[in-house]
Design a protein around this motif. Structure first.
Motif, mmCIF file in Angstrom:
data_model
loop_
_atom_site.group_PDB
_atom_site.id
_atom_site.type_symbol
_atom_site.label_atom_id
_atom_site.label_comp_id
_atom_site.label_asym_id
_atom_site.label_seq_id
_atom_site.Cartn_x
_atom_site.Cartn_y
_atom_site.Cartn_z
ATOM 1 N N CYS A 49 -26.719 -62.960 43.487
ATOM 2 C CA CYS A 49 -27.385 -64.181 43.015
ATOM 3 C C CYS A 49 -28.857 -64.162 43.428
ATOM 4 O O CYS A 49 -29.204 -63.744 44.527
ATOM 5 C CB CYS A 49 -26.687 -65.414 43.586
ATOM 6 N N GLN A 50 -29.722 -64.629 42.512
ATOM 7 C CA GLN A 50 -31.165 -64.583 42.785
ATOM 8 C C GLN A 50 -31.705 -65.904 43.322
ATOM 9 O O GLN A 50 -32.893 -66.026 43.595
ATOM 10 C CB GLN A 50 -31.911 -64.202 41.497
ATOM 11 N N SER A 51 -30.824 -66.895 43.460
ATOM 12 C CA SER A 51 -31.282 -68.201 43.926
ATOM 13 C C SER A 51 -31.204 -68.266 45.451
ATOM 14 O O SER A 51 -30.433 -67.532 46.079
ATOM 15 C CB SER A 51 -30.407 -69.284 43.296
ATOM 16 N N CYS A 56 -25.455 -69.593 42.977
ATOM 17 C CA CYS A 56 -25.825 -70.818 42.259
ATOM 18 C C CYS A 56 -25.003 -70.999 40.985
ATOM 19 O O CYS A 56 -24.799 -72.121 40.526
ATOM 20 C CB CYS A 56 -27.319 -70.807 41.941
ATOM 21 N N GLY A 57 -24.550 -69.893 40.397
ATOM 22 C CA GLY A 57 -23.777 -70.001 39.157
ATOM 23 C C GLY A 57 -24.657 -70.231 37.940
ATOM 24 O O GLY A 57 -24.152 -70.355 36.826
ATOM 25 N N GLN A 58 -25.996 -70.308 38.132
ATOM 26 C CA GLN A 58 -26.907 -70.663 37.037
ATOM 27 C C GLN A 58 -27.870 -69.533 36.666
ATOM 28 O O GLN A 58 -28.294 -69.441 35.520
ATOM 29 C CB GLN A 58 -27.769 -71.879 37.441
ATOM 30 N N CYS A 59 -28.243 -68.713 37.653
ATOM 31 C CA CYS A 59 -29.290 -67.715 37.392
ATOM 32 C C CYS A 59 -28.756 -66.599 36.497
ATOM 33 O O CYS A 59 -27.557 -66.507 36.241
ATOM 34 C CB CYS A 59 -29.822 -67.153 38.708
ATOM 35 N N CYS A 62 -26.098 -64.452 38.173
ATOM 36 C CA CYS A 62 -24.795 -65.128 38.241
ATOM 37 C C CYS A 62 -24.091 -65.062 36.890
ATOM 38 O O CYS A 62 -22.892 -64.795 36.820
ATOM 39 C CB CYS A 62 -24.957 -66.579 38.682
#
Ligand SMILES: [Zn+2]
Length: 293
Positions: A49-51, A56-59, A62
Protein backbone atom coordinates in the motif's frame (compact mmCIF):
# COMPACT_ATOMS: atom_id res chain seq x y z
CA UNK A 1 -8.97 -7.13 10.42
CA UNK A 2 -7.18 -10.43 10.83
CA UNK A 3 -8.17 -13.05 13.39
CA UNK A 4 -7.20 -12.60 17.04
CA UNK A 5 -4.35 -15.12 16.98
CA UNK A 6 -2.68 -13.66 13.85
CA UNK A 7 -3.06 -9.92 14.37
CA UNK A 8 -0.29 -9.53 17.03
CA UNK A 9 2.33 -11.02 14.66
CA UNK A 10 1.23 -8.72 11.85
CA UNK A 11 1.54 -5.70 14.16
CA UNK A 12 5.02 -6.81 15.25
CA UNK A 13 6.12 -7.09 11.61
CA UNK A 14 4.64 -3.71 10.78
CA UNK A 15 6.43 -2.12 13.72
CA UNK A 16 9.73 -3.67 12.58
CA UNK A 17 9.13 -2.52 9.01
CA UNK A 18 8.52 1.05 10.13
CA UNK A 19 11.87 0.94 11.91
CA UNK A 20 13.39 -0.59 8.74
CA UNK A 21 14.23 -3.70 10.74
CA UNK A 22 11.90 -6.21 9.07
CA UNK A 23 13.97 -9.22 7.99
CA UNK A 24 14.12 -9.70 4.21
CA UNK A 25 13.32 -13.43 4.49
CA UNK A 26 10.53 -14.45 6.84
CA UNK A 27 9.74 -18.10 7.40
CA UNK A 28 6.26 -18.51 8.83
CA UNK A 29 5.93 -21.92 10.44
CA UNK A 30 2.99 -23.60 12.15
CA UNK A 31 0.37 -26.33 11.78
CA UNK A 32 -1.64 -26.53 8.54
CA UNK A 33 -4.92 -24.65 8.36
CA UNK A 34 -4.33 -22.03 11.07
CA UNK A 35 -4.14 -19.05 8.71
CA UNK A 36 -0.48 -18.66 7.73
CA UNK A 37 -1.50 -17.76 4.17
CA UNK A 38 -3.97 -15.13 5.42
CA UNK A 39 -1.23 -13.63 7.60
CA UNK A 40 1.21 -13.40 4.67
CA UNK A 41 -1.50 -11.86 2.47
CA UNK A 42 -2.25 -9.25 5.13
CA UNK A 43 1.44 -8.36 5.44
CA UNK A 44 1.85 -8.16 1.66
CA UNK A 45 -1.18 -5.88 1.39
CA UNK A 46 0.21 -3.50 4.02
CA UNK A 47 3.73 -3.46 2.61
CA UNK A 48 2.51 -2.74 -0.92
CA UNK A 49 0.00 0.00 0.00
CA UNK A 50 1.26 3.48 -0.90
CA UNK A 51 -0.75 5.36 1.71
CA UNK A 52 0.55 6.40 5.14
CA UNK A 53 -2.50 4.68 6.59
CA UNK A 54 -1.81 1.20 5.18
CA UNK A 55 -3.66 -0.78 4.04
CA UNK A 56 -5.95 1.99 2.77
CA UNK A 57 -7.86 -0.09 0.22
CA UNK A 58 -8.05 3.02 -2.03
CA UNK A 59 -4.65 3.59 -3.64
CA UNK A 60 -3.57 2.12 -6.97
CA UNK A 61 -1.40 -0.50 -5.24
CA UNK A 62 -4.30 -1.62 -3.05
CA UNK A 63 -6.58 -1.91 -6.09
CA UNK A 64 -4.00 -3.99 -7.95
CA UNK A 65 -3.38 -6.18 -4.91
CA UNK A 66 -7.06 -6.75 -4.15
CA UNK A 67 -7.70 -7.60 -7.81
CA UNK A 68 -5.01 -10.27 -7.50
CA UNK A 69 -2.52 -8.89 -10.01
CA UNK A 70 -0.08 -6.53 -8.33
CA UNK A 71 3.03 -6.53 -10.56
CA UNK A 72 5.39 -6.33 -7.56
CA UNK A 73 3.89 -9.33 -5.76
CA UNK A 74 4.82 -12.79 -6.97
CA UNK A 75 2.76 -15.61 -5.48
CA UNK A 76 4.24 -19.02 -6.29
CA UNK A 77 1.78 -21.84 -6.88
CA UNK A 78 3.06 -25.12 -5.51
CA UNK A 79 1.99 -28.60 -6.50
CA UNK A 80 4.18 -31.62 -5.82
CA UNK A 81 7.48 -29.83 -5.40
CA UNK A 82 9.28 -26.51 -5.85
CA UNK A 83 12.06 -26.89 -8.40
CA UNK A 84 14.99 -24.85 -9.67
CA UNK A 85 12.84 -23.11 -12.32
CA UNK A 86 10.63 -21.55 -9.65
CA UNK A 87 13.69 -20.32 -7.76
CA UNK A 88 15.10 -18.77 -10.97
CA UNK A 89 11.76 -17.02 -11.46
CA UNK A 90 12.16 -15.49 -7.98
CA UNK A 91 15.71 -14.31 -8.72
CA UNK A 92 14.67 -12.69 -12.02
CA UNK A 93 11.65 -11.05 -10.35
CA UNK A 94 13.86 -9.51 -7.65
CA UNK A 95 16.33 -8.19 -10.25
CA UNK A 96 13.66 -6.09 -12.01
CA UNK A 97 12.83 -2.70 -10.55
CA UNK A 98 9.52 -2.31 -8.75
CA UNK A 99 6.79 -1.19 -11.15
CA UNK A 100 4.84 0.70 -8.48
CA UNK A 101 7.98 2.18 -6.95
CA UNK A 102 7.60 0.41 -3.58
CA UNK A 103 8.68 -2.96 -2.21
CA UNK A 104 8.79 -6.27 -4.08
CA UNK A 105 7.45 -9.42 -2.47
CA UNK A 106 7.53 -13.12 -3.22
CA UNK A 107 5.27 -15.50 -1.32
CA UNK A 108 6.29 -19.17 -1.27
CA UNK A 109 3.71 -21.52 0.28
CA UNK A 110 4.78 -25.02 1.41
CA UNK A 111 8.47 -24.09 1.34
CA UNK A 112 9.36 -27.59 2.64
CA UNK A 113 8.53 -28.86 -0.86
CA UNK A 114 11.67 -27.23 -2.25
CA UNK A 115 13.99 -29.79 -3.81
CA UNK A 116 17.59 -29.85 -2.62
CA UNK A 117 18.76 -28.28 -5.89
CA UNK A 118 16.12 -25.54 -5.58
CA UNK A 119 17.12 -24.89 -1.96
CA UNK A 120 20.75 -24.51 -2.99
CA UNK A 121 19.77 -22.22 -5.85
CA UNK A 122 17.78 -20.04 -3.42
CA UNK A 123 20.75 -19.40 -1.11
CA UNK A 124 22.18 -16.57 -3.21
CA UNK A 125 18.80 -14.80 -3.35
CA UNK A 126 18.45 -15.25 0.41
CA UNK A 127 21.84 -13.66 0.99
CA UNK A 128 21.39 -10.68 -1.33
CA UNK A 129 17.72 -10.26 -2.17
CA UNK A 130 18.17 -6.62 -3.22
CA UNK A 131 16.79 -3.42 -1.77
CA UNK A 132 13.12 -3.48 -0.80
CA UNK A 133 12.77 -7.19 -1.66
CA UNK A 134 11.08 -9.52 0.81
CA UNK A 135 10.79 -13.28 0.59
CA UNK A 136 7.82 -14.64 2.54
CA UNK A 137 8.09 -18.40 3.05
CA UNK A 138 5.45 -20.58 4.69
CA UNK A 139 5.73 -24.13 5.96
CA UNK A 140 3.83 -26.72 8.00
CA UNK A 141 7.09 -28.70 8.40
CA UNK A 142 10.08 -26.41 9.14
CA UNK A 143 12.19 -29.46 10.11
CA UNK A 144 12.14 -30.56 6.46
CA UNK A 145 13.93 -27.42 5.26
CA UNK A 146 17.69 -27.51 4.79
CA UNK A 147 19.69 -25.98 7.67
CA UNK A 148 21.29 -23.58 5.18
CA UNK A 149 17.82 -22.18 4.37
CA UNK A 150 16.72 -22.07 8.01
CA UNK A 151 19.84 -20.17 9.07
CA UNK A 152 19.24 -17.45 6.44
CA UNK A 153 15.58 -16.85 7.32
CA UNK A 154 13.97 -15.36 10.36
CA UNK A 155 11.57 -17.98 11.65
CA UNK A 156 8.20 -17.01 13.11
CA UNK A 157 6.25 -19.85 14.71
CA UNK A 158 2.50 -19.37 14.69
CA UNK A 159 0.61 -21.40 17.28
CA UNK A 160 -2.81 -22.91 16.66
CA UNK A 161 -5.65 -20.83 18.16
CA UNK A 162 -7.50 -21.84 21.31
CA UNK A 163 -10.80 -23.65 20.83
CA UNK A 164 -12.91 -20.55 21.72
CA UNK A 165 -10.88 -18.42 19.26
CA UNK A 166 -11.28 -21.01 16.50
CA UNK A 167 -15.03 -21.33 17.17
CA UNK A 168 -15.49 -17.57 17.12
CA UNK A 169 -13.59 -17.29 13.82
CA UNK A 170 -15.85 -19.92 12.22
CA UNK A 171 -19.00 -18.27 13.57
CA UNK A 172 -17.96 -14.91 12.11
CA UNK A 173 -16.96 -16.37 8.74
CA UNK A 174 -19.92 -18.69 8.23
CA UNK A 175 -22.73 -17.13 10.30
CA UNK A 176 -23.40 -20.67 11.49
CA UNK A 177 -22.74 -22.68 14.62
CA UNK A 178 -20.77 -25.53 13.10
CA UNK A 179 -20.42 -28.70 15.23
CA UNK A 180 -17.25 -28.60 17.35
CA UNK A 181 -16.23 -32.08 16.16
CA UNK A 182 -15.25 -30.52 12.82
CA UNK A 183 -12.48 -28.65 14.63
CA UNK A 184 -11.35 -31.87 16.31
CA UNK A 185 -11.37 -33.62 12.92
CA UNK A 186 -9.20 -30.83 11.46
CA UNK A 187 -6.74 -31.11 14.39
CA UNK A 188 -7.69 -27.60 15.53
CA UNK A 189 -7.26 -25.92 12.12
CA UNK A 190 -10.11 -23.41 11.66
CA UNK A 191 -9.05 -22.33 8.15
CA UNK A 192 -9.27 -25.96 7.05
CA UNK A 193 -12.82 -26.23 8.44
CA UNK A 194 -13.63 -22.94 6.72
CA UNK A 195 -12.39 -24.39 3.41
CA UNK A 196 -14.61 -27.47 3.87
CA UNK A 197 -17.56 -25.16 4.54
CA UNK A 198 -16.85 -22.99 1.47
CA UNK A 199 -16.59 -26.08 -0.73
CA UNK A 200 -19.95 -27.35 0.57
CA UNK A 201 -18.35 -30.42 2.14
CA UNK A 202 -19.59 -29.97 5.72
CA UNK A 203 -22.93 -31.83 5.27
CA UNK A 204 -21.11 -34.69 3.50
CA UNK A 205 -18.52 -34.91 6.28
CA UNK A 206 -21.16 -34.96 9.03
CA UNK A 207 -23.22 -37.58 7.15
CA UNK A 208 -20.03 -39.59 6.66
CA UNK A 209 -19.26 -39.58 10.39
CA UNK A 210 -22.81 -40.71 11.18
CA UNK A 211 -22.62 -43.43 8.52
CA UNK A 212 -19.28 -44.75 9.82
CA UNK A 213 -20.50 -44.84 13.42
CA UNK A 214 -23.59 -46.69 12.27
CA UNK A 215 -21.59 -49.22 10.25
CA UNK A 216 -19.25 -50.00 13.15
CA UNK A 217 -22.24 -50.54 15.41
CA UNK A 218 -24.19 -52.63 12.89
CA UNK A 219 -21.63 -54.55 10.81
CA UNK A 220 -24.39 -56.52 9.05
CA UNK A 221 -25.09 -53.38 6.97
CA UNK A 222 -21.49 -52.84 5.86
CA UNK A 223 -21.80 -54.52 2.44
CA UNK A 224 -24.94 -52.55 1.53
CA UNK A 225 -23.54 -49.21 2.57
CA UNK A 226 -19.96 -49.45 1.38
CA UNK A 227 -20.66 -47.73 -1.99
CA UNK A 228 -22.04 -44.71 -0.16
CA UNK A 229 -18.89 -44.61 1.94
CA UNK A 230 -16.62 -44.60 -1.11
CA UNK A 231 -18.01 -41.32 -2.41
CA UNK A 232 -17.19 -39.39 0.79
CA UNK A 233 -14.59 -36.63 0.88
CA UNK A 234 -11.70 -37.14 3.37
CA UNK A 235 -12.57 -40.83 3.81
CA UNK A 236 -9.30 -41.93 5.52
CA UNK A 237 -9.49 -38.98 7.94
CA UNK A 238 -13.13 -39.77 8.76
CA UNK A 239 -12.41 -43.46 9.38
CA UNK A 240 -9.44 -42.59 11.60
CA UNK A 241 -11.56 -40.10 13.56
CA UNK A 242 -14.40 -42.56 14.25
CA UNK A 243 -11.95 -45.37 14.96
CA UNK A 244 -10.11 -43.33 17.61
CA UNK A 245 -13.41 -42.27 19.11
CA UNK A 246 -14.55 -45.91 19.41
CA UNK A 247 -11.17 -47.09 20.74
CA UNK A 248 -10.84 -44.38 23.39
CA UNK A 249 -11.52 -46.81 26.23
CA UNK A 250 -10.25 -50.03 24.62
CA UNK A 251 -7.19 -52.00 25.79
CA UNK A 252 -3.87 -50.79 24.45
CA UNK A 253 -3.16 -54.04 22.59
CA UNK A 254 -6.49 -53.85 20.80
CA UNK A 255 -5.93 -50.18 19.93
CA UNK A 256 -2.56 -51.07 18.44
CA UNK A 257 -3.99 -53.90 16.31
CA UNK A 258 -6.87 -51.79 15.02
CA UNK A 259 -4.61 -48.87 14.07
CA UNK A 260 -2.18 -51.28 12.41
CA UNK A 261 -5.07 -52.70 10.34
CA UNK A 262 -6.20 -49.19 9.37
CA UNK A 263 -2.64 -48.13 8.41
CA UNK A 264 -2.31 -51.24 6.25
CA UNK A 265 -5.51 -50.29 4.38
CA UNK A 266 -4.15 -46.74 3.88
CA UNK A 267 -0.95 -48.16 2.36
CA UNK A 268 -2.80 -50.67 0.14
CA UNK A 269 -5.41 -48.16 -0.97
CA UNK A 270 -3.26 -46.54 -3.65
CA UNK A 271 -2.39 -49.92 -5.19
CA UNK A 272 -5.89 -51.43 -5.32
CA UNK A 273 -7.98 -50.60 -8.37
CA UNK A 274 -11.60 -50.81 -9.55
CA UNK A 275 -14.08 -53.07 -7.83
CA UNK A 276 -11.42 -54.44 -5.51
CA UNK A 277 -11.39 -51.05 -3.78
CA UNK A 278 -14.93 -51.63 -2.45
CA UNK A 279 -14.05 -55.15 -1.34
CA UNK A 280 -10.96 -53.91 0.52
CA UNK A 281 -12.96 -51.13 2.16
CA UNK A 282 -15.73 -53.51 3.26
CA UNK A 283 -13.11 -55.92 4.65
CA UNK A 284 -11.51 -53.05 6.59
CA UNK A 285 -14.86 -52.00 8.05
CA UNK A 286 -15.69 -55.60 9.13
CA UNK A 287 -12.32 -55.87 10.88
CA UNK A 288 -12.67 -52.48 12.57
CA UNK A 289 -16.19 -53.39 13.71
CA UNK A 290 -14.70 -56.50 15.36
CA UNK A 291 -11.98 -54.49 17.09
CA UNK A 292 -14.37 -51.84 18.37
CA UNK A 293 -17.26 -54.08 19.41
ZN1 LIG B 1 -3.44 1.51 -0.24
Amino acid sequence: MLTSWLQPTLEQWWHLHQQQRLHHALLVAGPAGIGKAALIQALAHRLLCQSANAPCGQCKSCHLFLAGHHPDFLQLTVENSIGVDAVREIAVFFQQSAQQGGVKLVSVPQAHKMTEAASNALLKTLEEPGNGCFLLLQTDHPQRLLPTILSRCQQWSIAAPSLPEAKQFLRLQTNENLPAELLTLSAGAPYLVYDWWRQGQVPLILDGLALLRDMLQHPAQITNKVTKLESLPLLPELIRFVLFERLAHAQQGLQFEAIERFDQWCRDCALILGQNKSIALAALMYDLAKFTR
